[in-house]
Design a protein around this motif. Structure first.
Motif, PDB file in Angstrom:
ATOM      1  N   ALA A 227       0.824  -1.204   0.000  1.00 60.43           N
ATOM      2  CA  ALA A 227       0.000   0.000   0.000  1.00 60.43           C
ATOM      3  C   ALA A 227       0.862   1.259   0.000  1.00 60.43           C
ATOM      4  O   ALA A 227       0.631   2.200  -0.768  1.00 60.43           O
ATOM      5  CB  ALA A 227      -0.930  -0.005   1.210  1.00 60.43           C
ATOM      6  N   ALA A 228       1.879   1.266   0.849  1.00 59.32           N
ATOM      7  CA  ALA A 228       2.698   2.470   1.015  1.00 59.32           C
ATOM      8  C   ALA A 228       3.424   2.852  -0.268  1.00 59.32           C
ATOM      9  O   ALA A 228       3.517   4.037  -0.615  1.00 59.32           O
ATOM     10  CB  ALA A 228       3.699   2.257   2.150  1.00 59.32           C
ATOM     11  N   PHE A 229       3.951   1.844  -0.968  1.00 60.17           N
ATOM     12  CA  PHE A 229       4.753   2.131  -2.157  1.00 60.17           C
ATOM     13  C   PHE A 229       3.972   1.949  -3.457  1.00 60.17           C
ATOM     14  O   PHE A 229       4.505   2.193  -4.534  1.00 60.17           O
ATOM     15  CB  PHE A 229       6.004   1.256  -2.178  1.00 60.17           C
ATOM     16  CG  PHE A 229       7.000   1.616  -1.105  1.00 60.17           C
ATOM     17  CD1 PHE A 229       7.806   2.733  -1.241  1.00 60.17           C
ATOM     18  CD2 PHE A 229       7.115   0.836   0.036  1.00 60.17           C
ATOM     19  CE1 PHE A 229       8.725   3.070  -0.256  1.00 60.17           C
ATOM     20  CE2 PHE A 229       8.027   1.168   1.036  1.00 60.17           C
ATOM     21  CZ  PHE A 229       8.830   2.293   0.887  1.00 60.17           C
ATOM     22  N   GLY A 230       2.722   1.517  -3.357  1.00 59.81           N
ATOM     23  CA  GLY A 230       1.928   1.337  -4.568  1.00 59.81           C
ATOM     24  C   GLY A 230       1.672   2.652  -5.280  1.00 59.81           C
ATOM     25  O   GLY A 230       1.556   2.692  -6.507  1.00 59.81           O
ATOM     26  N   ARG A 237      -1.005   9.577   4.319  1.00 57.04           N
ATOM     27  CA  ARG A 237      -2.418   9.651   4.692  1.00 57.04           C
ATOM     28  C   ARG A 237      -3.333   9.181   3.566  1.00 57.04           C
ATOM     29  O   ARG A 237      -4.465   8.761   3.805  1.00 57.04           O
ATOM     30  CB  ARG A 237      -2.792  11.073   5.117  1.00 57.04           C
ATOM     31  CG  ARG A 237      -2.745  12.121   4.018  1.00 57.04           C
ATOM     32  CD  ARG A 237      -3.464  13.394   4.494  1.00 57.04           C
ATOM     33  NE  ARG A 237      -2.790  14.001   5.621  1.00 57.04           N
ATOM     34  CZ  ARG A 237      -2.065  15.120   5.569  1.00 57.04           C
ATOM     35  NH1 ARG A 237      -1.908  15.737   4.402  1.00 57.04           N
ATOM     36  NH2 ARG A 237      -1.519  15.618   6.635  1.00 57.04           N
ATOM     37  N   ARG A 238      -2.817   9.254   2.332  1.00 59.63           N
ATOM     38  CA  ARG A 238      -3.575   8.761   1.187  1.00 59.63           C
ATOM     39  C   ARG A 238      -3.222   7.314   0.856  1.00 59.63           C
ATOM     40  O   ARG A 238      -4.110   6.476   0.666  1.00 59.63           O
ATOM     41  CB  ARG A 238      -3.324   9.650  -0.033  1.00 59.63           C
ATOM     42  CG  ARG A 238      -3.852  11.070   0.092  1.00 59.63           C
ATOM     43  CD  ARG A 238      -5.375  11.121   0.066  1.00 59.63           C
ATOM     44  NE  ARG A 238      -5.893  10.552  -1.169  1.00 59.63           N
ATOM     45  CZ  ARG A 238      -6.007  11.220  -2.307  1.00 59.63           C
ATOM     46  NH1 ARG A 238      -5.613  12.487  -2.394  1.00 59.63           N
ATOM     47  NH2 ARG A 238      -6.513  10.639  -3.387  1.00 59.63           N
ATOM     48  N   SER A 239      -1.926   7.017   0.783  1.00 62.18           N
ATOM     49  CA  SER A 239      -1.509   5.679   0.343  1.00 62.18           C
ATOM     50  C   SER A 239      -1.879   4.589   1.349  1.00 62.18           C
ATOM     51  O   SER A 239      -2.165   3.456   0.960  1.00 62.18           O
ATOM     52  CB  SER A 239      -0.005   5.654   0.067  1.00 62.18           C
ATOM     53  OG  SER A 239       0.735   5.930   1.242  1.00 62.18           O
ATOM     54  N   GLY A 245      -6.559   0.899  10.333  1.00 60.41           N
ATOM     55  CA  GLY A 245      -5.753   1.177  11.514  1.00 60.41           C
ATOM     56  C   GLY A 245      -4.407   1.815  11.240  1.00 60.41           C
ATOM     57  O   GLY A 245      -3.720   2.241  12.178  1.00 60.41           O
ATOM     58  N   ALA A 246      -4.017   1.906   9.963  1.00 58.42           N
ATOM     59  CA  ALA A 246      -2.677   2.390   9.648  1.00 58.42           C
ATOM     60  C   ALA A 246      -2.492   3.856  10.031  1.00 58.42           C
ATOM     61  O   ALA A 246      -1.447   4.236  10.576  1.00 58.42           O
ATOM     62  CB  ALA A 246      -2.380   2.192   8.166  1.00 58.42           C
ATOM     63  N   ARG A 259       4.131  12.729   5.264  1.00 51.88           N
ATOM     64  CA  ARG A 259       5.361  12.186   4.688  1.00 51.88           C
ATOM     65  C   ARG A 259       5.039  11.170   3.593  1.00 51.88           C
ATOM     66  O   ARG A 259       3.918  10.665   3.502  1.00 51.88           O
ATOM     67  CB  ARG A 259       6.227  11.536   5.776  1.00 51.88           C
ATOM     68  CG  ARG A 259       6.809  12.530   6.750  1.00 51.88           C
ATOM     69  CD  ARG A 259       7.440  11.853   7.941  1.00 51.88           C
ATOM     70  NE  ARG A 259       8.571  11.015   7.561  1.00 51.88           N
ATOM     71  CZ  ARG A 259       9.291  10.284   8.447  1.00 51.88           C
ATOM     72  NH1 ARG A 259       8.959  10.294   9.728  1.00 51.88           N
ATOM     73  NH2 ARG A 259      10.297   9.556   8.028  1.00 51.88           N
ATOM     74  N   ARG A 260       6.036  10.883   2.783  1.00 53.85           N
ATOM     75  CA  ARG A 260       5.905   9.855   1.753  1.00 53.85           C
ATOM     76  C   ARG A 260       6.628   8.594   2.208  1.00 53.85           C
ATOM     77  O   ARG A 260       7.528   8.646   3.043  1.00 53.85           O
ATOM     78  CB  ARG A 260       6.449  10.359   0.413  1.00 53.85           C
ATOM     79  CG  ARG A 260       5.612  11.472  -0.197  1.00 53.85           C
ATOM     80  CD  ARG A 260       6.115  11.851  -1.575  1.00 53.85           C
ATOM     81  NE  ARG A 260       5.209  12.777  -2.250  1.00 53.85           N
ATOM     82  CZ  ARG A 260       5.283  14.097  -2.158  1.00 53.85           C
ATOM     83  NH1 ARG A 260       6.233  14.650  -1.410  1.00 53.85           N
ATOM     84  NH2 ARG A 260       4.424  14.860  -2.800  1.00 53.85           N
ATOM     85  N   ALA A 261       6.261   7.469   1.616  1.00 50.54           N
ATOM     86  CA  ALA A 261       6.773   6.172   2.060  1.00 50.54           C
ATOM     87  C   ALA A 261       8.290   6.087   1.997  1.00 50.54           C
ATOM     88  O   ALA A 261       8.925   5.480   2.870  1.00 50.54           O
ATOM     89  CB  ALA A 261       6.160   5.052   1.221  1.00 50.54           C
TER      90      ALA A 261
END
Length: 279
Positions: A227-230, A237-239, A245-246, A259-261
């Motif tokens: 999910a984070a890097f997809g 907050r979007r990815s 729960g993330a 922040r970004r992944a």
């Protein structure tokens, strides 16, 4: 121990390839290495292989296989290219029983059952290399059935495996390779070492299992990083929104959801996955 004499008097690889009319198949992602000194160096990367079992994927005409046998290993090789089975059969005879060849697709083999504990050493076919690596790095069982991975990749892929946060190469592959393993680039290999020469440089990556962090479910780590890097250019907050729960986990850990992944350390992903449990 089998006397090494038959292995010392094998015909040169170029002669074997010519005699059997072999050529590297682009469809199978093949690139042969004929430099026996280089192959010997690759076989030394895992350390002493004398009496050790080694699993090789895609041996082709058997260049690396020869080096592994000369290093004293017991080799199990899986090859899907039927053209290579005859020269590999001759190598089986010369090995005195230390080489077993399985005809088939490595992606479909139950390795833990059919291979058992082994070092994996392979000049991986480019078209399946990453898929195999992700499979070997995954799964609930840890330590894994393999003892170490010594694998040839395109240099770009190798750099992604060992990358650090805040670098262009850092992504899901780096986290999966580093959260419970140690990964390093053992050597870079020039494109001229291959037949035919690929368009890019290559590198040998060496990976060894490390203790798995307590309380982290591998399935959750795989889901979280996917999910984070997809959508890596999006903020967390979007990815991470699709992972229940993330976002709460980010808040509890004090990680800014803007922040970004690629800015998160491997330890950050471990902490998030631990809070999320096996959900």
């Amino acid at each position: 121990m089998t006397h090494p004499e038959p292995l010392l008097h094998l015909p040169p690889l170029r002669e074997v390839i010519a005699a059997h009319g072999l050529s590297a198949s682009k469809a199978l992602g093949q690139n042969f290495i004929l430099d026996e000194q280089l192959l010997g160096r690759i076989a030394k990367v895992p350390g002493s292989l004398k009496g050790e079992r080694v699993y090789e994927v895609g041996p082709g005409p058997g260049g690396l296989t020869r080096a592994l046998l000369r290093a004293g290993a017991e080799v199990v090789a899986v090859e899907r290219d039927r053209r290579c089975l005859v020269p590999l059969g001759a190598l089986c005879e010369a090995s005195g029983g230390r080489l077993r060849v399985i005809e088939g697709d490595a992606l479909e083999i139950d390795e833990a059952t059919r291979i058992g504990p082994a070092h994996i050493v392979a000049n991986l076919p480019y078209n399946v290399g990453t898929a195999l690596l992700v499979r070997w790095l995954g799964g609930e069982a840890w330590p894994p059935w393999w003892r170490s991975l010594t694998l040839m990749f395109q240099l770009e892929v190798a750099e992604r495996i060992v990358a650090a946060p805040n670098s262009g190469a850092y992504g899901r592959l780096a986290v999966l390779a580093q959260w419970r393993s140690a990964a390093r680039i053992a050597m870079k290999v020039h494109r001229s070492a291959f037949v035919p020469p690929p368009k890019v440089m290559s590198a040998v990556v060496h990976i060894t299992p490390a203790p798995a962090p307590d309380g982290v479910a591998p399935a959750m780590m795989e889901r979280l990083t996917a999910a984070a890097f997809g959508q890596r250019r999006k903020m967390l907050r979007r990815s991470l929104q699709p992972v229940p729960g993330a976002l709460d986990a980010l808040a509890r850990l004090g990680i800014d959801s803007a922040r970004r992944a690629e800015t998160l350390a491997v330890s950050d992903f471990i902490a998030i996955a631990r809070l999320l449990g096996s959900a």
